[in-house]
Design a protein around this motif. Structure first.
Motif, short mmCIF file in Angstrom:
data_model
loop_
_atom_site.label_atom_id
_atom_site.label_comp_id
_atom_site.label_asym_id
_atom_site.label_seq_id
_atom_site.Cartn_x
_atom_site.Cartn_y
_atom_site.Cartn_z
N LEU A 1 1.63 2.38 -12.53
CA LEU A 1 2.49 2.05 -11.46
C LEU A 1 3.93 1.95 -12.13
O LEU A 1 4.93 2.37 -11.54
CB LEU A 1 2.36 0.76 -10.71
CG LEU A 1 1.01 0.87 -9.61
CD1 LEU A 1 0.62 -0.30 -9.08
CD2 LEU A 1 1.55 1.74 -8.47
N GLY B 1 6.26 4.71 -12.59
CA GLY B 1 6.91 5.25 -11.45
C GLY B 1 8.24 4.56 -10.85
O GLY B 1 9.12 4.76 -10.41
N VAL B 2 8.37 3.26 -11.25
CA VAL B 2 9.18 2.36 -10.62
C VAL B 2 10.27 1.72 -11.83
O VAL B 2 10.58 0.66 -11.83
CB VAL B 2 8.69 1.29 -9.66
CG1 VAL B 2 8.18 1.77 -8.53
CG2 VAL B 2 7.68 0.57 -10.84
N TYR C 1 -1.16 10.35 -6.22
CA TYR C 1 -1.37 9.17 -5.91
C TYR C 1 -0.51 9.11 -4.26
O TYR C 1 0.71 9.14 -4.27
CB TYR C 1 -1.06 7.98 -6.77
CG TYR C 1 -2.35 7.51 -7.82
CD1 TYR C 1 -3.40 6.96 -7.08
CD2 TYR C 1 -2.45 7.85 -8.99
CE1 TYR C 1 -4.53 6.57 -7.78
CE2 TYR C 1 -3.42 7.34 -9.63
CZ TYR C 1 -4.27 6.90 -9.10
OH TYR C 1 -5.43 6.37 -9.99
N TYR D 1 0.40 5.86 -1.93
CA TYR D 1 0.53 4.36 -2.01
C TYR D 1 0.51 3.77 -0.98
O TYR D 1 1.46 4.35 0.14
CB TYR D 1 1.49 4.04 -2.99
CG TYR D 1 1.70 4.52 -4.39
CD1 TYR D 1 0.93 3.68 -5.34
CD2 TYR D 1 2.23 5.37 -4.65
CE1 TYR D 1 0.73 4.19 -6.57
CE2 TYR D 1 2.15 6.05 -6.03
CZ TYR D 1 1.49 5.43 -6.85
OH TYR D 1 1.16 5.95 -8.31
N ASP E 1 4.29 1.09 -0.33
CA ASP E 1 4.65 1.68 -1.39
C ASP E 1 4.42 1.15 -2.72
O ASP E 1 3.98 -0.07 -2.82
CB ASP E 1 6.22 1.84 -1.05
CG ASP E 1 6.70 0.43 -0.93
OD1 ASP E 1 7.63 -0.03 -1.69
OD2 ASP E 1 6.49 -0.35 0.06
N GLU E 2 4.80 1.80 -3.79
CA GLU E 2 4.59 1.48 -5.11
C GLU E 2 5.11 0.03 -5.33
O GLU E 2 4.68 -0.94 -6.09
CB GLU E 2 5.25 2.30 -5.95
CG GLU E 2 4.56 3.58 -6.15
CD GLU E 2 5.29 4.97 -6.74
OE1 GLU E 2 6.10 5.37 -5.80
OE2 GLU E 2 5.31 5.05 -7.80
N GLU E 3 6.34 -0.33 -4.87
CA GLU E 3 7.05 -1.48 -5.33
C GLU E 3 6.36 -2.57 -4.60
O GLU E 3 6.15 -3.69 -5.27
CB GLU E 3 8.51 -1.56 -4.63
CG GLU E 3 9.51 -0.89 -5.83
CD GLU E 3 9.58 0.60 -5.30
OE1 GLU E 3 9.04 0.99 -4.48
OE2 GLU E 3 10.50 1.19 -5.99
N LEU F 1 3.17 -3.30 -6.60
CA LEU F 1 3.51 -3.99 -7.79
C LEU F 1 3.72 -5.57 -7.80
O LEU F 1 3.49 -6.44 -8.51
CB LEU F 1 4.83 -3.34 -8.56
CG LEU F 1 4.52 -2.43 -9.76
CD1 LEU F 1 5.64 -1.98 -10.29
CD2 LEU F 1 3.52 -2.97 -10.65
N ASP G 1 -8.20 1.28 -6.42
CA ASP G 1 -7.55 2.43 -7.24
C ASP G 1 -8.38 3.33 -6.83
O ASP G 1 -9.64 3.36 -7.39
CB ASP G 1 -7.32 2.00 -8.67
CG ASP G 1 -6.92 3.13 -9.42
OD1 ASP G 1 -6.50 4.15 -8.87
OD2 ASP G 1 -6.87 2.76 -10.54
#
Lengths: 294, 89
Positions: free
Chosen positions: A56, A59-60, A213, A215, A218-220, A223, B69
């Protein structure tokens, strides 16, 4: 020269000590096996989590990255978490962790940083209190819990996160003893905040069959949910390794003590027999020369 | 039909690992089922039930939130406080 009775008592007391160290060694060996199993079965979760975070994080890496990952950008306020055991009689186990932490803290103070300390385990606190007494915020006595769970560790993680969010800590470092093998435990420092992203584990990319992927959310957000939990997980992992290391270290310390007691008993017994024989010989000479004089 | 490799790990230990037909899990934005060949997918989970289907056998676990995942071949579920409900059939 000690009297024969004194020597007998001495041998008896060393024998009693040997019995105790022998028993402690066997108890430690049994507990070591359990602690090792616990450390082993906690590992999949930690490794999976580390690799997911590593994936992850790639990506960020911009401005949107959570503070827990990229840090506050300052390095003034340090929080040091020192994990040791609650009990001693384990050779240099506690001392070596405390020494590593002490050197690190000393360096930070010389550089003019603000340092605060959280202790896990009484022994570490006892050793650090002499030098940095006023810097110790809190001591958690959970190191010797029979079964370590995430619930037990959560309060520590919560305090760390609260300090971080209140701006009281920019960098958080954890000191513990890495369990390399039964005969080798290495005092280790690990950065909790900003999170260390292991590129090595990110290299093991899963086969996505050309997909990308998705998400949700979202990714943030993911995380942000994962990183605080990762701190608790890392603490748990460290404590589990500590526990295994503690018992391994105690086992070898007690093994040494038992062997030393054995050597001592042998040399004392030899000495005892010699002086007993010397006394018998002396008495015989006295009797014989007495008889001859008649 | 090809099976998906599912592993359910809790912080203290691994609860389940093996190849199964289908896994249903409670995502934060809705429940979902995963079969072999699912699109790559990551999501957080809310507290609820995870149902592992393999042939006629079902195994049900309750989780207190967690993280999923998913790749086409495997599904890793990092759960908080996962417990298996026994004799759920």
């Amino acid at each position: 020269m000690a009297s024969l009775k004194e020597m007998r008592n001495r041998i008896g007391s060393v024998k009693a000590t040997q019995k105790i160290t022998k028993a402690m060694q066997m108890v430690a060996a049994a507990k070591l096996r359990r602690a090792q199993d616990a450390a082993e079965s906690a590992r999949p979760y930690a490794t999976r989590m580390a690799s997911v975070i590593a994936n992850l994080a790639q990506g960020v890496s911009g401005d949107g990255a959570p503070l827990l990952l990229k840090g506050t950008g300052r390095e003034q306020k340090h929080l040091v978490v020192v994990a040791t055991a609650d009990r001693g009689l384990a050779g240099g186990f506690n001392s070596s962790i405390a020494r590593a932490a002490r050197e690190y803290i000393g360096r930070l103070i010389r550089d003019g940083k603000d340092v605060q300390i959280i202790c896990i385990g009484r022994k570490g606190r006892d050793q650090l209190r002499r030098y940095f007494g006023e810097r110790i915020l809190h001591t958690y006595e959970i190191a010797s819990a029979k079964t370590l769970t995430l619930d037990l560790v959560q309060p520590v993680a919560t305090q760390v996160l609260e300090l971080f969010e209140a701006g009281e800590a920019d960098v958080v470092t954890l000191f513990y003893s890495r369990f390399k093998s039964v005969i080798s435990q290495v005092p280790t420092a690990r950065k909790l905040i900003p999170a260390e992203v292991h590129q090595a584990s990110a290299g093991a990319q899963p086969d996505l069959k050309g997909g990308v992927y998705t998400y949700e959310p979202d990714e943030e957000s993911i995380l942000e949910a994962l990183l605080p939990r990762n701190i608790a997980v890392q603490l748990l992992g460290a404590l589990l390794e500590n526990q295994a290391g503690f018992f391994a270290s105690q086992m070898s310390a007690m093994d040494n003590a038992t062997r030393n007691a054995g050597d001592m008993i042998a040399s004392l017994t030899l000495q005892y027999n010699r002086s007993r024989q010397a006394q018998i010989t002396k008495e015989l000479i006295e009797i014989i020369s007495g008889a001859e004089a008649l | 039909m090809a099976k998906i490799h599912f592993s359910l790990v809790a912080p203290e230990r691994e609860l389940f690992a093996g190849d199964v037909d289908q896994v249903d899990a409670p995502g934060t934005e809705g429940d979902f089922g995963v079969l072999y060949g699912h699109a790559p997918f990551m999501t957080t989970l809310r507290p609820g039930e995870v149902i592992v289907r393999d042939g006629a056998a079902n195994r049900i676990f309750t989780i207190q939130g967690g993280f999923a995942d998913i790749t086409p071949e495997s599904f890793t579920l990092l759960a908080e406080h996962a417990v298996e409900i026994t004799a759920a059939n």
